[in-house]
Motif scaffolding. Structure first.
Motif, PDB file in Angstrom:
ATOM      1  N   LEU A 312       0.834  -1.203   0.000  1.00 37.33           N
ATOM      2  CA  LEU A 312       0.000   0.000   0.000  1.00 37.33           C
ATOM      3  C   LEU A 312       0.866   1.250   0.000  1.00 37.33           C
ATOM      4  O   LEU A 312       1.975   1.256   0.541  1.00 37.33           O
ATOM      5  N   VAL A 313       0.321   2.298  -0.611  1.00 41.73           N
ATOM      6  CA  VAL A 313       0.878   3.646  -0.511  1.00 41.73           C
ATOM      7  C   VAL A 313      -0.200   4.519   0.125  1.00 41.73           C
ATOM      8  O   VAL A 313      -1.299   4.649  -0.424  1.00 41.73           O
ATOM      9  N   ALA A 342      -0.431  -2.828   6.665  1.00 42.98           N
ATOM     10  CA  ALA A 342      -0.166  -1.614   7.438  1.00 42.98           C
ATOM     11  C   ALA A 342       1.309  -1.523   7.827  1.00 42.98           C
ATOM     12  O   ALA A 342       1.924  -0.448   7.739  1.00 42.98           O
ATOM     13  N   ARG A 343       1.898  -2.650   8.243  1.00 43.84           N
ATOM     14  CA  ARG A 343       3.302  -2.634   8.669  1.00 43.84           C
ATOM     15  C   ARG A 343       4.247  -2.355   7.513  1.00 43.84           C
ATOM     16  O   ARG A 343       5.277  -1.713   7.683  1.00 43.84           O
ATOM     17  N   ASN A 344       3.909  -2.824   6.312  1.00 43.24           N
ATOM     18  CA  ASN A 344       4.781  -2.638   5.143  1.00 43.24           C
ATOM     19  C   ASN A 344       4.342  -1.486   4.245  1.00 43.24           C
ATOM     20  O   ASN A 344       4.813  -1.376   3.113  1.00 43.24           O
ATOM     21  N   ALA A 345       3.450  -0.643   4.747  1.00 45.59           N
ATOM     22  CA  ALA A 345       2.942   0.473   3.938  1.00 45.59           C
ATOM     23  C   ALA A 345       4.010   1.536   3.728  1.00 45.59           C
ATOM     24  O   ALA A 345       4.941   1.691   4.533  1.00 45.59           O
ATOM     25  N   ILE A 346       3.860   2.263   2.617  1.00 43.95           N
ATOM     26  CA  ILE A 346       4.730   3.398   2.294  1.00 43.95           C
ATOM     27  C   ILE A 346       3.886   4.664   2.439  1.00 43.95           C
ATOM     28  O   ILE A 346       2.875   4.812   1.738  1.00 43.95           O
ATOM     29  N   VAL A 347       4.266   5.547   3.337  1.00 47.28           N
ATOM     30  CA  VAL A 347       3.551   6.797   3.541  1.00 47.28           C
ATOM     31  C   VAL A 347       4.228   7.884   2.704  1.00 47.28           C
ATOM     32  O   VAL A 347       5.439   8.095   2.813  1.00 47.28           O
ATOM     33  N   VAL A 348       3.440   8.545   1.858  1.00 50.28           N
ATOM     34  CA  VAL A 348       3.946   9.602   0.985  1.00 50.28           C
ATOM     35  C   VAL A 348       3.309  10.925   1.413  1.00 50.28           C
ATOM     36  O   VAL A 348       2.089  11.080   1.341  1.00 50.28           O
ATOM     37  N   ARG A 373       6.651   1.126   6.906  1.00 50.87           N
ATOM     38  CA  ARG A 373       7.955   0.637   6.439  1.00 50.87           C
ATOM     39  C   ARG A 373       8.852   1.762   5.970  1.00 50.87           C
ATOM     40  O   ARG A 373      10.060   1.749   6.222  1.00 50.87           O
ATOM     41  N   GLN A 374       8.302   2.746   5.292  1.00 46.69           N
ATOM     42  CA  GLN A 374       9.114   3.837   4.755  1.00 46.69           C
ATOM     43  C   GLN A 374       8.255   5.081   4.585  1.00 46.69           C
ATOM     44  O   GLN A 374       7.072   4.986   4.248  1.00 46.69           O
ATOM     45  N   LEU A 375       8.847   6.217   4.833  1.00 48.21           N
ATOM     46  CA  LEU A 375       8.176   7.505   4.636  1.00 48.21           C
ATOM     47  C   LEU A 375       8.977   8.322   3.641  1.00 48.21           C
ATOM     48  O   LEU A 375      10.193   8.475   3.782  1.00 48.21           O
ATOM     49  N   ILE A 376       8.280   8.839   2.613  1.00 54.20           N
ATOM     50  CA  ILE A 376       8.938   9.597   1.543  1.00 54.20           C
ATOM     51  C   ILE A 376       8.187  10.905   1.371  1.00 54.20           C
ATOM     52  O   ILE A 376       6.958  10.923   1.288  1.00 54.20           O
ATOM     53  N   ALA A 377       8.929  11.995   1.312  1.00 53.10           N
ATOM     54  CA  ALA A 377       8.334  13.327   1.171  1.00 53.10           C
ATOM     55  C   ALA A 377       8.489  13.806  -0.270  1.00 53.10           C
ATOM     56  O   ALA A 377       9.564  13.700  -0.865  1.00 53.10           O
TER      57      ALA A 377
END
Length: 415
Positions: A312-313, A342-348, A373-377
Motif C-alpha cells: 500500500l501507498v 499496514a506494517r509494510n505500507a509506504i507513507v507519501v 515501512r518507509q516515509l517519503i516526502a
C-alpha cells in the motif's frame, strides 16, 4: 712362461694366497651391479661396450672362458621372460605436448565470466564537473559517476528488477486533494520509464476519478474514445488477448491506464467481486499494477482491492489533519485484518499546498515514520499542485527523485 688358464690360480704381488680370476661375464655383472639405479625405463641387459673393453683389456689374452663357465654366467644374468622390461630408446623424453596442456586446462566460462576477456567499461558521468571533463576531453578522461549519480543509478536498478508474477499496489487516503492521484500518475510514469515491461494503472475511484485526465490531459482524453472500467466489465468475457484488452486501455507513453466511470449514477456501483475480475484479467498481461482508490476505506470495491494488494501507498499532507488521517488509516488497517499491509505500507507526504513555516514538517515525519515501512516526502511542485496534466519533463529534479524512491520502495515490497 707357463700358460694361464681361467681355472689356474695365481699369487698376488704381496705373496698372499692365490685368487681366482673372474671371467668376462662375471666382471660385466659386477659392473652392472655397481651402477646407480636410475628410475625410468629399464636399461638393456647387455653391458656397455666400454665395460667389455675394460674387462677384456685387464684380463690376459689367453683367458678365454670355457663353455661351462660361459653357460653358468649366462644363466646368472638371464631373467625370466615375464620380468624383462621392454627396451625403451634412451633419447625419448616424456614431455607433455601442447594438445595435452590444452586438454588438461579448465575451459573458461564465456557466459558467466565474460570479464575474463573483455575489460569492463567505466560508467559515463552525467552532469557536474565529471560530466564536463568527460565532454571536454572527448571521453578520454573518464572519472566515473559521482556520488549523486551513483545513487540515481541504484534507484534505477531497484526499479528495473525482474519480477516473477503479477503484483498490485493500492494508493489510498482518507482525505481527498492531498496528492493521491498525482502520486499514482508520477509513480506510474516512473515505472514505465525504467522498467522493461509496461505497468498498468487502474482508476477504481467511485467518485468520478480523473486518473486518465491527469495522465493524458483533459483535452486528449475527451477526444479519445472514452471507454471506462464499466465498458471493460460488460465485455470482459470476450477479452482473450492483450490486443483485445488494448481496446479498453488508454496510453500515456508506456503507462497503460483503465479509466474510471464518469457517470455519477453508476460510478459507485463497482463491487469487490467486479474489481477482482478486473484484477485477474490484468494479472495475465502486466507484472506491475497500480490501483488509484477512492477516498476512504469502506466503499464497495475496497475489500476486493485490499484483498488483492501486495503493498500500500498511504497519501498524506503536511497539514496536521492530513498526518492524523494517515495515522488513522494505518490503525484501521491493522485493526481489520490487514496488519501486514499496514506494517509494510509506504507513507507519501506531498507538500501540495506549500504549508507555512509554522508547520513543523520534521515533527510530522517523525510522527508517521515509526508506524510504516518507509516515509517519503514529495516537495512542493507546481507541476503537481495545479491539478492538471502530470508529466515528468516539467517536474523539479527533487520531485522526480521522490517518485523514483517511491517506485523503488514499491518494487522492494514485491521481492
Amino acid at each position: 712362461m707357463p700358460a694361464v688358464t681361467p681355472n689356474t690360480p695365481r699369487k698376488n704381488d704381496a705373496g698372499g694366497p692365490a685368487t681366482r680370476r673372474s671371467s668376462w661375464a662375471e666382471a660385466a655383472a659386477a659392473a652392472d651391479a655397481a651402477k646407480p639405479v636410475v628410475p625410468g625405463p629399464a636399461a638393456p641387459t647387455r653391458p656397455p661396450v666400454s665395460a667389455q673393453s675394460a674387462v677384456q683389456a685387464d684380463a690376459p689374452i689367453s683367458a678365454v672362458p670355457s663353455d661351462s663357465t660361459a653357460a653358468e654366467a649366462a644363466q646368472e644374468v638371464s631373467l625370466p621372460s615375464s620380468e624383462v622390461a621392454p627396451e625403451t630408446p634412451s633419447f625419448r623424453r616424456s614431455r607433455p605436448t601442447v594438445a595435452d596442456a590444452i586438454a588438461d586446462s579448465p575451459a573458461p566460462d564465456f557466459i558467466s565470466s565474460p570479464g575474463l576477456f573483455v575489460k569492463e567499461q567505466k560508467p559515463r558521468p552525467v552532469g557536474g564537473f565529471r560530466g564536463a571533463m568527460y565532454k571536454l576531453t572527448g571521453g578520454s578522461w573518464n572519472m566515473g559517476p559521482g556520488p549523486k549519480q551513483r545513487q540515481e543509478d541504484e534507484l534505477a536498478r531497484r526499479i528495473s528488477r525482474q519480477l516473477q508474477g503479477s503484483y498490485n499496489t493500492a494508493i489510498l487516503s482518507l482525505k481527498g486533494g492531498i496528492g493521491k492521484t498525482s502520486t499514482t500518475v508520477g509513480v506510474g510514469l516512473t515505472l514505465a520509464e525504467f522498467r522493461g515491461d509496461a505497468p498498468c494503472a487502474i482508476d477504481a475511484n467511485p467518485d468520478s476519478g480523473d486518473l486518465v485526465e491527469r495522465a493524458l490531459g483533459e483535452g486528449i482524453y475527451q477526444q479519445a474514445s472514452p471507454r471506462t472500467i464499466t465498458d471493460l466489465l460488460e465485455n470482459i468475457e470476450s477479452v482473450d488477448s492483450l490486443t483485445a484488452l488494448a481496446r479498453y486501455m488508454h496510453h500515456a507513453g508506456r503507462l497503460h491506464l483503465i479509466a474510471g466511470e464518469q457517470d455519477p449514477e453508476v460510478s459507485d456501483s463497482l463491487t469487490a467481486e467486479e474489481y477482482l475480475r478486473i484484477r485477474k484479467l490484468i494479472s495475465g498481461y502486466y507484472s506491475v499494477a497500480l490501483t488509484d482508490c477512492g477516498t476512504g476505506v469502506t466503499h464497495n470495491a475496497m475489500s476486493g482491492i485490499l484483498q488483492s494488494a501486495d503493498n500500500l501507498v498511504i497519501a498524506a499532507g503536511y497539514a496536521v489533519s492530513g498526518a492524523k488521517r494517515a495515522r488513522s488509516t494505518l490503525q484501521w488497517l491493522a485493526g481489520h485484518g490487514y496488519e501486514d499491509l499496514a506494517r509494510n505500507a509506504i507513507v507519501v507526504i506531498t507538500d501540495k499546498d506549500e504549508v507555512s513555516s509554522r508547520v513543523d514538517k520534521d515533527a510530522i515525519e517523525e510522527h508517521l515514520s515509526g508506524i510504516c515501512r518507509q516515509l517519503i516526502a514529495v516537495p512542493h511542485d507546481r507541476g503537481v499542485a495545479d491539478g492538471d496534466l502530470v508529466t515528468l519533463e516539467v517536474l523539479k529534479p527533487e520531485t522526480r527523485r521522490a517518485y523514483k524512491e517511491i517506485a523503488a520502495a514499491i518494487v522492494d515490497g514485491y521481492l
